[in-house]
Design a protein around this motif. Structure first.
Motif, PDB file in Angstrom:
ATOM      1  N   ARG A   1      -6.256   6.314 -18.927  1.00  0.00           N
ATOM      2  CA  ARG A   1      -6.037   6.352 -17.471  1.00  0.00           C
ATOM      3  C   ARG A   1      -5.083   5.248 -17.071  1.00  0.00           C
ATOM      4  O   ARG A   1      -4.926   4.247 -17.768  1.00  0.00           O
ATOM      5  CB  ARG A   1      -7.362   6.159 -16.740  1.00  0.00           C
ATOM      6  N   ASP A   2      -4.475   5.438 -15.930  1.00  0.00           N
ATOM      7  CA  ASP A   2      -3.667   4.373 -15.350  1.00  0.00           C
ATOM      8  C   ASP A   2      -4.600   3.319 -14.777  1.00  0.00           C
ATOM      9  O   ASP A   2      -5.658   3.652 -14.220  1.00  0.00           O
ATOM     10  CB  ASP A   2      -2.775   4.913 -14.241  1.00  0.00           C
ATOM     11  N   VAL A   3      -4.215   2.066 -14.914  1.00  0.00           N
ATOM     12  CA  VAL A   3      -4.977   0.941 -14.394  1.00  0.00           C
ATOM     13  C   VAL A   3      -4.070   0.177 -13.429  1.00  0.00           C
ATOM     14  O   VAL A   3      -2.889  -0.035 -13.709  1.00  0.00           O
ATOM     15  CB  VAL A   3      -5.429   0.009 -15.543  1.00  0.00           C
TER      16      VAL A   3
ATOM     17  N   GLY B   1       0.814  -1.209   0.000  1.00  0.00           N
ATOM     18  CA  GLY B   1       0.000   0.000   0.000  1.00  0.00           C
ATOM     19  C   GLY B   1       0.849   1.262   0.000  1.00  0.00           C
ATOM     20  O   GLY B   1       0.569   2.204  -0.754  1.00  0.00           O
ATOM     21  N   ALA B   2       1.894   1.277   0.804  1.00  0.00           N
ATOM     22  CA  ALA B   2       2.792   2.442   0.850  1.00  0.00           C
ATOM     23  C   ALA B   2       3.484   2.650  -0.497  1.00  0.00           C
ATOM     24  O   ALA B   2       3.628   3.784  -0.973  1.00  0.00           O
ATOM     25  CB  ALA B   2       3.819   2.272   1.970  1.00  0.00           C
TER      26      ALA B   2
ATOM     27  N   LEU C   1      -4.715   2.548   0.713  1.00  0.00           N
ATOM     28  CA  LEU C   1      -4.499   3.533  -0.349  1.00  0.00           C
ATOM     29  C   LEU C   1      -5.217   4.816   0.035  1.00  0.00           C
ATOM     30  O   LEU C   1      -6.432   4.833   0.195  1.00  0.00           O
ATOM     31  CB  LEU C   1      -4.998   2.979  -1.691  1.00  0.00           C
ATOM     32  N   ASN C   2      -4.451   5.894   0.195  1.00  0.00           N
ATOM     33  CA  ASN C   2      -5.003   7.134   0.739  1.00  0.00           C
ATOM     34  C   ASN C   2      -5.132   8.226  -0.311  1.00  0.00           C
ATOM     35  O   ASN C   2      -4.774   9.371  -0.068  1.00  0.00           O
ATOM     36  CB  ASN C   2      -4.161   7.597   1.938  1.00  0.00           C
ATOM     37  N   PHE C   3      -5.659   7.870  -1.459  1.00  0.00           N
ATOM     38  CA  PHE C   3      -5.877   8.830  -2.537  1.00  0.00           C
ATOM     39  C   PHE C   3      -7.168   8.456  -3.263  1.00  0.00           C
ATOM     40  O   PHE C   3      -7.640   7.321  -3.154  1.00  0.00           O
ATOM     41  CB  PHE C   3      -4.687   8.843  -3.505  1.00  0.00           C
TER      42      PHE C   3
ATOM     43  N   LEU D   1       1.275   5.957  -7.372  1.00  0.00           N
ATOM     44  CA  LEU D   1       0.045   6.206  -8.127  1.00  0.00           C
ATOM     45  C   LEU D   1      -0.878   7.273  -7.546  1.00  0.00           C
ATOM     46  O   LEU D   1      -1.927   7.546  -8.138  1.00  0.00           O
ATOM     47  CB  LEU D   1      -0.744   4.895  -8.281  1.00  0.00           C
ATOM     48  N   ALA D   2      -0.536   7.878  -6.430  1.00  0.00           N
ATOM     49  CA  ALA D   2      -1.448   8.807  -5.752  1.00  0.00           C
ATOM     50  C   ALA D   2      -1.917   9.953  -6.638  1.00  0.00           C
ATOM     51  O   ALA D   2      -3.051  10.412  -6.510  1.00  0.00           O
ATOM     52  CB  ALA D   2      -0.800   9.347  -4.480  1.00  0.00           C
ATOM     53  N   GLU D   3      -1.083  10.415  -7.547  1.00  0.00           N
ATOM     54  CA  GLU D   3      -1.443  11.559  -8.393  1.00  0.00           C
ATOM     55  C   GLU D   3      -1.910  11.143  -9.786  1.00  0.00           C
ATOM     56  O   GLU D   3      -2.076  11.989 -10.652  1.00  0.00           O
ATOM     57  CB  GLU D   3      -0.239  12.499  -8.517  1.00  0.00           C
TER      58      GLU D   3
END
Length: 185
Positions: free
Chosen positions: A100-102, A32-33, A64-66, A39-41
């Motif tokens: 988009r990113d997958v 997750g980190a 996941l914090n986004f 990938l957060a942005e």
């Protein structure tokens, strides 16, 4: 045809614990980190590969914090056969991922034929980039391609028949809290 439940229970009693629940949970937090950093942005679409990826995906998503869109897909190459063929979709992705990113989340990278086919499908269907996260990367030289590697890996694993955390033994023990190897397999 249902499995012999006493046999299923015996498999668990005799299984070798390769990773405890605490070790698996720590690995999920680590993945997750890594995904947060990468990938957060990117506004990814996150797909859980059913059925095996269900537990790993559910636990990983809480780390996941986004903002992200989550969905699932279900594909197989087997269709009741013992040898894989063309990819058969039981449930295709329903969220658009064009440009988009997958992120594909699955339980295990074993030989990788199905995961490789899913990656190719997403690329050809317009994904900007395709990333993969697996809980387990099985250590052997039978990968679909020598270049096939998951972007995010929870734990390496010896080449044995394993179950737990989404992986099954004859349809059972996906719910096992740890990663276990079947005795003698």
């Amino acid at each position: 045809m249902s499995a012999d439940l006493e046999h299923i229970r015996q498999v668990m009693r005799e299984a070798d614990c390769l990773y405890t629940e605490a070790q698996v949970e720590a690995a999920i937090a680590k993945v997750g980190a890594q995904i947060n950093a990468e990938l957060a942005e990117r506004n990814p679409v996150v797909f859980c590969v059913m059925n095996g990826g269900l537990i790993f995906s559910g636990k990983l998503l809480t780390h996941l914090n986004f903002p992200l869109e989550a969905s699932y897909l279900h594909a197989t190459r087997y269709r009741n056969e013992t040898r894989g063929g063309d990819l058969f979709w039981k449930a295709k992705p329903e969220i658009s991922f064009i440009d988009r990113d997958v992120l594909i989340i699955d339980d295990i990278l074993d030989e990788g034929h199905t995961l490789s086919a899913i990656i190719d499908f997403c690329k050809h269907a317009g994904a900007r980039a395709v990333h993969t996260a697996v809980l387990i990367d099985k250590d052997h030289d039978r990968k679909a391609s020598p270049d096939l590697k998951a972007d995010f890996v929870g734990l390496p694993c010896i080449d044995r028949y394993i179950f737990g955390y989404g992986m099954d033994y004859k349809g059972y023990w996906r719910n096992a809290a740890g990663i276990f190897a079947v005795k003698g397999m």
